[in-house]
Design a protein around this motif. Structure first.
Motif, PDB file in Angstrom:
ATOM      1  N   VAL A   9       0.826  -1.208   0.000  1.00  0.00           N
ATOM      2  CA  VAL A   9       0.000   0.000   0.000  1.00  0.00           C
ATOM      3  C   VAL A   9       0.863   1.262   0.000  1.00  0.00           C
ATOM      4  O   VAL A   9       0.448   2.303  -0.508  1.00  0.00           O
ATOM      5  N   GLU A  10       2.059   1.167   0.541  1.00  0.00           N
ATOM      6  CA  GLU A  10       2.952   2.318   0.610  1.00  0.00           C
ATOM      7  C   GLU A  10       3.750   2.531  -0.674  1.00  0.00           C
ATOM      8  O   GLU A  10       4.222   3.642  -0.927  1.00  0.00           O
ATOM      9  N   THR A  11       3.897   1.493  -1.483  1.00  0.00           N
ATOM     10  CA  THR A  11       4.759   1.598  -2.666  1.00  0.00           C
ATOM     11  C   THR A  11       4.018   1.483  -3.996  1.00  0.00           C
ATOM     12  O   THR A  11       4.556   1.882  -5.034  1.00  0.00           O
ATOM     13  N   PHE A  12       2.797   0.961  -3.996  1.00  0.00           N
ATOM     14  CA  PHE A  12       2.069   0.747  -5.248  1.00  0.00           C
ATOM     15  C   PHE A  12       1.718   2.084  -5.896  1.00  0.00           C
ATOM     16  O   PHE A  12       1.163   2.971  -5.263  1.00  0.00           O
ATOM     17  N   ARG A  22      -6.963  -9.710 -14.430  1.00  0.00           N
ATOM     18  CA  ARG A  22      -6.624 -10.410 -13.199  1.00  0.00           C
ATOM     19  C   ARG A  22      -5.549  -9.687 -12.386  1.00  0.00           C
ATOM     20  O   ARG A  22      -5.672  -9.532 -11.164  1.00  0.00           O
ATOM     21  N   THR A  23      -4.485  -9.236 -13.038  1.00  0.00           N
ATOM     22  CA  THR A  23      -3.397  -8.559 -12.330  1.00  0.00           C
ATOM     23  C   THR A  23      -3.886  -7.281 -11.650  1.00  0.00           C
ATOM     24  O   THR A  23      -3.578  -7.028 -10.482  1.00  0.00           O
ATOM     25  N   THR A  24      -4.662  -6.480 -12.359  1.00  0.00           N
ATOM     26  CA  THR A  24      -5.197  -5.249 -11.779  1.00  0.00           C
ATOM     27  C   THR A  24      -6.149  -5.572 -10.632  1.00  0.00           C
ATOM     28  O   THR A  24      -6.132  -4.903  -9.597  1.00  0.00           O
ATOM     29  N   ASP A  25      -6.969  -6.614 -10.800  1.00  0.00           N
ATOM     30  CA  ASP A  25      -7.878  -7.032  -9.726  1.00  0.00           C
ATOM     31  C   ASP A  25      -7.100  -7.445  -8.475  1.00  0.00           C
ATOM     32  O   ASP A  25      -7.453  -7.057  -7.358  1.00  0.00           O
ATOM     33  N   GLU A  26      -6.045  -8.227  -8.660  1.00  0.00           N
ATOM     34  CA  GLU A  26      -5.226  -8.657  -7.515  1.00  0.00           C
ATOM     35  C   GLU A  26      -4.579  -7.465  -6.825  1.00  0.00           C
ATOM     36  O   GLU A  26      -4.592  -7.363  -5.597  1.00  0.00           O
ATOM     37  N   ASN A  27      -4.003  -6.557  -7.611  1.00  0.00           N
ATOM     38  CA  ASN A  27      -3.374  -5.366  -7.041  1.00  0.00           C
ATOM     39  C   ASN A  27      -4.385  -4.514  -6.290  1.00  0.00           C
ATOM     40  O   ASN A  27      -4.111  -4.014  -5.193  1.00  0.00           O
ATOM     41  N   THR A  28      -5.553  -4.346  -6.868  1.00  0.00           N
ATOM     42  CA  THR A  28      -6.591  -3.531  -6.248  1.00  0.00           C
ATOM     43  C   THR A  28      -7.081  -4.169  -4.954  1.00  0.00           C
ATOM     44  O   THR A  28      -7.253  -3.475  -3.944  1.00  0.00           O
ATOM     45  N   LEU A  29      -7.278  -5.477  -4.958  1.00  0.00           N
ATOM     46  CA  LEU A  29      -7.725  -6.154  -3.742  1.00  0.00           C
ATOM     47  C   LEU A  29      -6.671  -6.039  -2.645  1.00  0.00           C
ATOM     48  O   LEU A  29      -6.997  -5.742  -1.488  1.00  0.00           O
ATOM     49  N   LEU A  31      -4.423  -3.711  -2.315  1.00  0.00           N
ATOM     50  CA  LEU A  31      -4.432  -2.309  -1.905  1.00  0.00           C
ATOM     51  C   LEU A  31      -5.604  -2.029  -0.960  1.00  0.00           C
ATOM     52  O   LEU A  31      -5.429  -1.448   0.117  1.00  0.00           O
ATOM     53  N   TYR A  32      -6.795  -2.458  -1.335  1.00  0.00           N
ATOM     54  CA  TYR A  32      -7.992  -2.236  -0.509  1.00  0.00           C
ATOM     55  C   TYR A  32      -7.873  -2.924   0.849  1.00  0.00           C
ATOM     56  O   TYR A  32      -8.214  -2.343   1.882  1.00  0.00           O
ATOM     57  N   LEU A  33      -7.406  -4.174   0.853  1.00  0.00           N
ATOM     58  CA  LEU A  33      -7.302  -4.905   2.121  1.00  0.00           C
ATOM     59  C   LEU A  33      -6.276  -4.259   3.051  1.00  0.00           C
ATOM     60  O   LEU A  33      -6.507  -4.169   4.264  1.00  0.00           O
ATOM     61  N   GLN A  34      -5.154  -3.805   2.499  1.00  0.00           N
ATOM     62  CA  GLN A  34      -4.166  -3.157   3.349  1.00  0.00           C
ATOM     63  C   GLN A  34      -4.669  -1.813   3.853  1.00  0.00           C
ATOM     64  O   GLN A  34      -4.460  -1.464   5.017  1.00  0.00           O
ATOM     65  N   LYS A  35      -5.356  -1.067   3.025  1.00  0.00           N
ATOM     66  CA  LYS A  35      -5.940   0.191   3.477  1.00  0.00           C
ATOM     67  C   LYS A  35      -7.034  -0.080   4.515  1.00  0.00           C
ATOM     68  O   LYS A  35      -7.135   0.618   5.525  1.00  0.00           O
ATOM     69  N   PHE A  36      -7.838  -1.096   4.278  1.00  0.00           N
ATOM     70  CA  PHE A  36      -8.948  -1.437   5.174  1.00  0.00           C
ATOM     71  C   PHE A  36      -8.438  -1.829   6.555  1.00  0.00           C
ATOM     72  O   PHE A  36      -9.066  -1.519   7.565  1.00  0.00           O
ATOM     73  N   SER A  37      -7.296  -2.502   6.614  1.00  0.00           N
ATOM     74  CA  SER A  37      -6.784  -2.990   7.895  1.00  0.00           C
ATOM     75  C   SER A  37      -5.980  -1.940   8.662  1.00  0.00           C
ATOM     76  O   SER A  37      -5.461  -2.231   9.744  1.00  0.00           O
TER      77      SER A  37
END
Length: 84
Positions: A9-12, A22-29, A31-37
């Protein structure tokens, strides 16, 4: 040394969006999970979640862990237990 990390989340700096590929979906998920936590977000949102919301979230996470990790991986990667 901290056992947990949230470096992605800090470097993406790529595109964030769901449904493109698929790659964008994985990156987005990720990112969202790290921001969410994030601790501050969790302190805010958990107080607002219903008991049903909390149970649903716990069930989803537990299901994913059981489905995609071996018992060894669960202990090593999720629980951060040292190998014995």
């Amino acid at each position: 040394m901290a056992k947990h990390s949230h470096r992605f989340v800090e470097t993406f700096d790529g595109f964030s969006g769901y449904g493109l590929d698929r790659t964008t979906d994985e990156n987005t998920l990720q990112l969202y999970l790290q921001k969410f936590s994030d601790d501050r977000l969790m302190e805010t949102i958990l107080k607002r979640m219903t008991d049903e919301d909390i149970a649903e979230m716990f069930d989803i996470i537990s299901k994913m862990l059981k489905k995609h990790l071996s018992e060894h991986e669960y202990h090593q990667l999720f629980l951060k237990e040292e190998a014995t």
